[in-house]
Design a protein around this motif. Structure first.
Motif, mmCIF file in Angstrom:
data_model
loop_
_atom_site.group_PDB
_atom_site.id
_atom_site.type_symbol
_atom_site.label_atom_id
_atom_site.label_comp_id
_atom_site.label_asym_id
_atom_site.label_seq_id
_atom_site.Cartn_x
_atom_site.Cartn_y
_atom_site.Cartn_z
ATOM 1 N N LEU A 93 2.552 -3.115 3.739
ATOM 2 C CA LEU A 93 1.157 -2.750 3.950
ATOM 3 C C LEU A 93 0.632 -3.539 5.150
ATOM 4 O O LEU A 93 0.759 -4.761 5.206
ATOM 5 N N GLY A 133 -2.302 -5.064 7.359
ATOM 6 C CA GLY A 133 -3.699 -5.458 7.271
ATOM 7 C C GLY A 133 -4.516 -4.861 8.404
ATOM 8 O O GLY A 133 -3.979 -4.473 9.442
ATOM 9 N N ALA A 162 -9.389 -1.030 6.271
ATOM 10 C CA ALA A 162 -8.644 -1.784 5.267
ATOM 11 C C ALA A 162 -7.920 -0.848 4.302
ATOM 12 O O ALA A 162 -8.507 0.115 3.803
ATOM 13 N N ARG A 163 -6.655 -1.145 4.027
ATOM 14 C CA ARG A 163 -5.844 -0.395 3.072
ATOM 15 C C ARG A 163 -6.025 -0.984 1.680
ATOM 16 O O ARG A 163 -6.285 -2.172 1.505
ATOM 17 N N LEU A 222 -5.309 -2.357 -2.138
ATOM 18 C CA LEU A 222 -4.394 -3.085 -3.008
ATOM 19 C C LEU A 222 -4.650 -2.651 -4.442
ATOM 20 O O LEU A 222 -5.807 -2.546 -4.870
ATOM 21 N N TYR A 236 2.846 -6.522 -2.676
ATOM 22 C CA TYR A 236 2.808 -5.990 -1.314
ATOM 23 C C TYR A 236 3.386 -7.014 -0.343
ATOM 24 O O TYR A 236 3.303 -8.220 -0.557
ATOM 25 N N SER A 265 3.207 -7.973 3.783
ATOM 26 C CA SER A 265 2.472 -7.768 5.021
ATOM 27 C C SER A 265 2.852 -8.900 5.978
ATOM 28 O O SER A 265 3.825 -9.619 5.748
ATOM 29 N N TYR A 287 -8.038 -6.408 3.468
ATOM 30 C CA TYR A 287 -7.442 -5.487 2.511
ATOM 31 C C TYR A 287 -8.538 -5.095 1.524
ATOM 32 O O TYR A 287 -9.476 -5.870 1.286
ATOM 33 N N TYR A 294 -13.425 -6.668 -0.597
ATOM 34 C CA TYR A 294 -12.465 -6.837 0.497
ATOM 35 C C TYR A 294 -11.855 -8.227 0.439
ATOM 36 O O TYR A 294 -12.550 -9.228 0.221
#
Length: 416
Positions: free
Chosen positions: A30, A32, A39-40, A42, A48, A50, A60, A138
């Motif tokens: 994933l 960042g 933002a992806r 979680l 994950y 990164s 995230y 976030y």
């Protein structure tokens, strides 16, 4: 109808070159984002992978309910041989949609000046006044590095988890007042050899007793100790003497304790002159739900049962004064107190069973077998394979056993 996920590509599961850290099998890659807009997400219960560039800061996204406490541990893994300062590390904060911080923490490499995995945690406690609503939040991960520190990217492992609220409300909101804070006598059993794992997902089970291993400078080993409700854990480490080399290395050996959600509890480091040295973690109260209301961070962190992680690191600078080793290390682990039932949770954690100790966990702590003697369970652990991948492996194993049994039956049939 069952829906199962296919295992990730082999590249996603490989240990990154140059770190020696074993990322969780099946960890999802994933990237960042530099701002909240990109933002992806979680998902608690998943792991994950990164990375973070020099002076980087990435966001995230998490969608949280109003009921669960949330823990998002972030482990930064710099390359072996990287140049780091004592204050280098990461800072992690959980924020609401307006940028107001719910909680933040940081982790650094310390006096050993040795690159190693360090963990900081973003956290949301529903019992506190901040960030109580069901909403989007976030996670901000920032790299703290000095001007002349190594410019390479650091890998990250993120393992978000949830703790459900209690089924009954109105319980105590203050920590237990009386507990035995005396430093316990370390065990003096005959030592047993047990090599640790190379990451949280590969942590080797460890019970009460005296344990031996060997580390080369720069090595980090992970162990996990099952600690039930009402029990106290204590640990210390000893670094063997050596007949080669001379000098002094500050922070040569570091021993860290983290709770089942990977929240740091305590750590201790010892200097080394080539003679045998020992250091021990500070005494901690018995594991209790209400410890979360304690002020000292160590007492606050022993708030639930489960696997407590012991992480031991031998600094790279030891090689400069005393050679490449490996060096003998002794761990002394003590678990005291009477276990009792835990609180009644309203639901289950993600991942499931994170805050519990089973009979299988206790057997594994003695034997060192993470499956507790059950081969079908070896892949199932926090930070291990996802449910879909584990199901595929289990089905494959059962199919293979069935075929072997059928082959034995066929071989025993008389020929016509």
């Amino acid at each position: 109808m069952w829906t199962v996920a296919l295992p990730p590509a082999p590249d996603a599961q490989a240990v990154p070159r140059g770190t020696g850290y074993a990322f969780a099998p099946g960890a999802q890659s994933l990237v960042g984002a530099p701002d909240t807009a990109g933002a992806r997400s979680l998902i608690p219960g998943r792991v994950y992978r990164s990375s973070l560039p020099a002076h980087g800061r990435f966001y995230y996204r998490l969608t949280l309910t109003a009921r669960d406490d949330v823990y998002v541990p972030v482990t930064a893994v710099p390359p072996r041989g990287a140049t780091v300062a004592a204050t280098d590390g990461i800072r992690v904060s959980l924020q609401d949609a307006d940028g107001n911080p719910c909680f933040y923490s940081s982790a650094s490499f310390g006096a050993g000046l040795s690159p190693r995995p360090v963990t900081a945690v973003g956290q949301r406690d529903t019992g506190k006044s901040l960030c109580q609503s069901a909403a989007v939040y976030y996670l901000l991960v920032e790299r703290l590095d000095a001007k002349n520190s190594d410019p390479d990217r650091w890998d990250l492992e993120l393992a978000p988890a949830t703790e459900p609220g209690l089924a009954a409300t109105g319980g105590p909101t203050t920590p237990p007042r009386a507990w035995n804070s005396a430093t316990p006598r370390p065990p003096d059993d005959a030592p047993r050899e047990r090599r640790g794992g190379d990451g949280f997902g590969a942590a080797r089970p460890l019970g009460q007793g005296v344990w031996r291993t060997r580390l080369a400078p720069g090595d980090t080993l992970f162990y996990k100790v099952p600690v039930d409700w009402g029990r106290q854990v204590h640990a210390g480490a000893e670094l063997d003497a050596t007949t080669s080399g001379h000098g002094y290395v500050g922070g040569a050996l570091t021993l860290s304790l983290l709770n089942p959600a990977r929240v740091p509890v305590d750590d201790v480091a010892l200097g080394y002159t080539g003679t045998r040295r020992a250091a021990a973690l500070a005494p901690l109260p018995p594991v209790d739900y209400t410890n979360r209301y304690a002020v000292p961070s160590g007492e606050n962190a022993v708030r639930f049962a489960g696997d407590y992680y012991l992480v031991v690191h031998l600094g790279e600078r030891v090689a400069d004064s005393f050679g490449s080793g490996p060096f003998g290390v002794t761990l002394r682990v003590r678990v005291d107190g009477d276990a009792h039932a835990g609180p009644e949770y309203l639901g289950h954690s993600e991942p499931d069973g994170l805050f519990a100790v089973t009979a299988r966990d206790r057997r594994a702590a003695d034997t060192g077998d993470a499956s507790g003697g059950d081969p079908a369970m070896r892949a199932l652990a926090y930070g291990g394979l996802g449910a879909g991948t584990a199901l595929l492996l289990a089905l494959g194993a059962w199919t293979l056993l069935a075929r072997r049994a059928q082959a034995r039956v066929s071989a025993q049939k008389p020929m016509a």
